[in-house]
Design a protein around this motif. Sequence first.
Motif, PDB file in Angstrom:
ATOM      1  N   UNK A 179      -5.126  79.285  41.425  1.00 41.68           N
ATOM      2  CA  UNK A 179      -5.218  79.744  39.805  1.00 41.68           C
ATOM      3  C   UNK A 179      -5.923  78.258  39.714  1.00 41.68           C
ATOM      4  N   UNK A 180      -5.433  77.040  39.835  1.00 36.33           N
ATOM      5  CA  UNK A 180      -6.195  75.326  39.866  1.00 36.33           C
ATOM      6  C   UNK A 180      -7.721  75.668  39.937  1.00 36.33           C
ATOM      7  N   UNK A 181      -7.765  76.347  41.021  1.00 36.32           N
ATOM      8  CA  UNK A 181     -10.065  76.227  40.592  1.00 36.32           C
ATOM      9  C   UNK A 181     -10.165  76.999  40.170  1.00 36.32           C
ATOM     10  N   UNK A 182      -9.442  78.276  39.240  1.00 36.38           N
ATOM     11  CA  UNK A 182      -9.926  78.766  38.826  1.00 36.38           C
ATOM     12  C   UNK A 182     -10.117  78.118  36.552  1.00 36.38           C
ATOM     13  N   UNK A 183      -8.637  77.386  36.807  1.00 39.33           N
ATOM     14  CA  UNK A 183      -8.540  76.637  35.340  1.00 39.33           C
ATOM     15  C   UNK A 183      -8.908  75.380  35.469  1.00 39.33           C
TER      16      UNK A 183
END
Length: 106
Positions: free
Chosen positions: A65-69
């Motif tokens: 999720x952090x990479x997508x954000x």
Amino acid sequence: MALAGIAVTGAGMALGETYFPFALAGGCVVAALLADRSALFTAAVQPPLIALAVLGAAALFSGSLLRSASVFASVFPILAATTGGVVLIVLVRVLLNRRKTGSDAQ
């Protein structure tokens, strides 16, 4: 037409994060150009929704999720420009449709 934008953007994300902003812009512009009169509002608001849907799916399948954000934050200026361009295309199409229907009534 929203599905076309999602498909093009998803394909760009599958090719890599480098292609994602260009696929997002291209898919949304094509969808705005091809949308029916009744779907122009949908075409105008779809760029951020498509970006969130594709990046959310990428986060779901990749588990990051952090990479997508991070990708969403880095693509935000292009997303804002794409939204502005799509709204401009929709406004021009609405004005052209009004002129066409106005000249038919006379």
